[in-house]
Design a protein around this motif. Structure first.
Motif, PDB file in Angstrom:
ATOM      1  N   ILE A 129       0.840  -1.206   0.000  1.00 11.41           N
ATOM      2  CA  ILE A 129       0.000   0.000   0.000  1.00 11.41           C
ATOM      3  C   ILE A 129       0.869   1.248   0.000  1.00 11.41           C
ATOM      4  O   ILE A 129       0.583   2.238  -0.695  1.00 11.41           O
ATOM      5  CB  ILE A 129      -0.956  -0.009   1.201  1.00 11.41           C
ATOM      6  CG1 ILE A 129      -2.030  -1.099   1.031  1.00 11.41           C
ATOM      7  CG2 ILE A 129      -1.613   1.347   1.395  1.00 11.41           C
ATOM      8  CD1 ILE A 129      -2.961  -1.243   2.218  1.00 11.41           C
ATOM      9  N   HIS A 170      -0.318   7.087  -4.555  1.00 14.44           N
ATOM     10  CA  HIS A 170      -1.467   7.684  -5.241  1.00 14.44           C
ATOM     11  C   HIS A 170      -1.340   7.517  -6.753  1.00 14.44           C
ATOM     12  O   HIS A 170      -1.686   8.412  -7.517  1.00 14.44           O
ATOM     13  CB  HIS A 170      -1.577   9.166  -4.884  1.00 14.44           C
ATOM     14  CG  HIS A 170      -1.763   9.413  -3.416  1.00 14.44           C
ATOM     15  ND1 HIS A 170      -2.975   9.280  -2.779  1.00 14.44           N
ATOM     16  CD2 HIS A 170      -0.864   9.749  -2.446  1.00 14.44           C
ATOM     17  CE1 HIS A 170      -2.835   9.550  -1.489  1.00 14.44           C
ATOM     18  NE2 HIS A 170      -1.561   9.838  -1.260  1.00 14.44           N
ATOM     19  N   ARG A 190      -8.108   2.927  -6.434  1.00 10.01           N
ATOM     20  CA  ARG A 190      -7.221   1.904  -5.887  1.00 10.01           C
ATOM     21  C   ARG A 190      -8.080   0.875  -5.159  1.00 10.01           C
ATOM     22  O   ARG A 190      -8.917   1.230  -4.324  1.00 10.01           O
ATOM     23  CB  ARG A 190      -6.192   2.524  -4.936  1.00 10.01           C
ATOM     24  CG  ARG A 190      -5.253   3.482  -5.638  1.00 10.01           C
ATOM     25  CD  ARG A 190      -4.288   4.150  -4.670  1.00 10.01           C
ATOM     26  NE  ARG A 190      -5.003   5.024  -3.739  1.00 10.01           N
ATOM     27  CZ  ARG A 190      -5.375   6.250  -4.040  1.00 10.01           C
ATOM     28  NH1 ARG A 190      -5.128   6.745  -5.228  1.00 10.01           N
ATOM     29  NH2 ARG A 190      -6.014   6.993  -3.163  1.00 10.01           N
ATOM     30  N   LEU A 250      -8.300  -2.998  -3.130  1.00 10.36           N
ATOM     31  CA  LEU A 250      -7.692  -4.160  -2.486  1.00 10.36           C
ATOM     32  C   LEU A 250      -8.658  -5.322  -2.652  1.00 10.36           C
ATOM     33  O   LEU A 250      -9.751  -5.328  -2.079  1.00 10.36           O
ATOM     34  CB  LEU A 250      -7.425  -3.899  -1.001  1.00 10.36           C
ATOM     35  CG  LEU A 250      -6.885  -5.108  -0.218  1.00 10.36           C
ATOM     36  CD1 LEU A 250      -5.540  -5.559  -0.782  1.00 10.36           C
ATOM     37  CD2 LEU A 250      -6.752  -4.780   1.272  1.00 10.36           C
ATOM     38  N   CYS A 256      -7.457   0.486   4.691  1.00 10.64           N
ATOM     39  CA  CYS A 256      -7.852   0.966   3.364  1.00 10.64           C
ATOM     40  C   CYS A 256      -8.611   2.278   3.449  1.00 10.64           C
ATOM     41  O   CYS A 256      -8.468   3.142   2.578  1.00 10.64           O
ATOM     42  CB  CYS A 256      -8.687  -0.091   2.659  1.00 10.64           C
ATOM     43  SG  CYS A 256      -7.731  -1.543   2.140  1.00 10.64           S
ATOM     44  N   ASN A 273      -6.171   5.036   3.626  1.00  9.04           N
ATOM     45  CA  ASN A 273      -5.403   5.272   2.407  1.00  9.04           C
ATOM     46  C   ASN A 273      -6.285   5.439   1.177  1.00  9.04           C
ATOM     47  O   ASN A 273      -5.778   5.393   0.055  1.00  9.04           O
ATOM     48  CB  ASN A 273      -4.440   4.103   2.185  1.00  9.04           C
ATOM     49  CG  ASN A 273      -3.355   4.033   3.238  1.00  9.04           C
ATOM     50  OD1 ASN A 273      -2.344   4.717   3.162  1.00  9.04           O
ATOM     51  ND2 ASN A 273      -3.571   3.207   4.253  1.00  9.04           N
ATOM     52  N   ILE A 288      -8.621   3.503  -0.234  1.00 12.79           N
ATOM     53  CA  ILE A 288      -8.603   2.300  -1.062  1.00 12.79           C
ATOM     54  C   ILE A 288      -9.932   1.581  -0.903  1.00 12.79           C
ATOM     55  O   ILE A 288     -10.450   1.442   0.207  1.00 12.79           O
ATOM     56  CB  ILE A 288      -7.440   1.367  -0.667  1.00 12.79           C
ATOM     57  CG1 ILE A 288      -6.101   2.054  -0.933  1.00 12.79           C
ATOM     58  CG2 ILE A 288      -7.508   0.047  -1.411  1.00 12.79           C
ATOM     59  CD1 ILE A 288      -4.899   1.250  -0.484  1.00 12.79           C
ATOM     60  N   THR A 289     -10.497   1.129  -2.009  1.00 19.73           N
ATOM     61  CA  THR A 289     -11.753   0.395  -2.005  1.00 19.73           C
ATOM     62  C   THR A 289     -11.485  -1.080  -1.725  1.00 19.73           C
ATOM     63  O   THR A 289     -10.551  -1.661  -2.281  1.00 19.73           O
ATOM     64  CB  THR A 289     -12.468   0.538  -3.359  1.00 19.73           C
ATOM     65  OG1 THR A 289     -12.721   1.919  -3.602  1.00 19.73           O
ATOM     66  CG2 THR A 289     -13.789  -0.212  -3.367  1.00 19.73           C
TER      67      THR A 289
END
Length: 264
Positions: A79, A84, A89, A91, A111, A114, A116-117
């Protein structure tokens, strides 16, 4: 004999990601069974920071919970390297252990921090299907997955009323034939609704709440009242404010207002 032939077989070439209809694979994913489950789209290896590039602005990291249990630091390093680089993004978690709730909860927290989906798959086949769909729908408009509602009055009435819990399409036709318009349905008395076939107490209550219950809930009203009370208390002269005494010690102080409640 087979082992010697496999050793002599050349490794897939690493290429710069192209702009075609191929999913770009990170060389680290060689040997991952999910590759055999990616169908109907092309695949090529490329020098990318994600594990799978399923669009020019979409990168996917793949993580098996069984591997995560042995190497918990691995995904955090990936990660951090991902940074970016992509607009979207993802996971993609493969849930291949029985006790999966706690690790998925912790991964979701990381996530969220950060941006992140998280997508959870419970088999390699399902994970490959997700990757395929993301690539196939790369250039599709977002309204493709939007519900299509006809613009005639009956269709819009059906869509509106079926959004009420327990109300189905048959109930909508019953209401339309009995009352004629949505205005008459909104004004109908509970007794009138209860006399209709298929309308029980719960369904009648849900319909009346949909038309009569205010949009602002009790929690929102409480937050507004507390905010106004605090502002009024702050404007009072010091000698008018209530001084704490022995009689007030048993009174519980109000809980502080949460930020999420202020947003509401």
């Amino acid at each position: 004999m087979s082992s010697s032939s496999s050793l002599s077989r050349p490794a897939p070439p690493v290429v710069i990601p192209g702009s075609g209809n191929h999913i770009i694979l990170n060389p680290l994913q060689r040997g991952n069974p999910v590759l055999e489950c990616i169908r109907n789209v092309g695949k090529e290896y490329g020098d990318i920071v994600a594990d799978y590039q399923v669009g020019r602005t979409t990168g996917v990291l793949f993580l098996s919970l069984k591997y995560h249990r042995l190497h918990p630091e691995y995904i955090h390093t990936r990660i951090e390297k991902l940074g970016h680089h992509y607009t979207l993004r993802i996971l993609l978690i493969l849930s291949d252990i029985s006790e999966h709730k706690d690790p998925i909860r912790e991964l979701t927290k990381a996530c969220l921090t950060n941006n992140i989906t998280v997508i959870v798959a419970f088999s390699f086949e399902e994970a490959g299907h997700y990757l395929t769909i993301f690539k196939q729908f790369e250039y599709k408009p977002p309204n493709m997955i939007k519900e299509r509602v006809d613009k005639d009055y009956v269709s819009m009435l059906r869509t509106t009323l079926t959004s009420i819990s327990k109300v189905n399409k048959t109930d909508v036709e019953t209401l339309r034939n009995s009352f004629g318009s949505i205005a008459n349905i909104a004004k109908a008395q509970p007794e009138q609704l209860a006399n209709l076939p298929g309308f029980g107490q719960v369904k009648v209550k849900n319909i009346k709440n949909a038309f009569e219950k205010p949009f602002r809930n009790h929690a929102t009203n409480t937050v507004s009242f507390m905010a106004s009370s605090q502002s009024e208390a702050g404007n009072k002269p010091h000698d008018e404010q209530t001084e704490p005494g022995p009689s007030n010690k048993s009174v519980r102080d109000p809980s502080p207002v949460w930020d999420i409640e202020l947003d509401l």
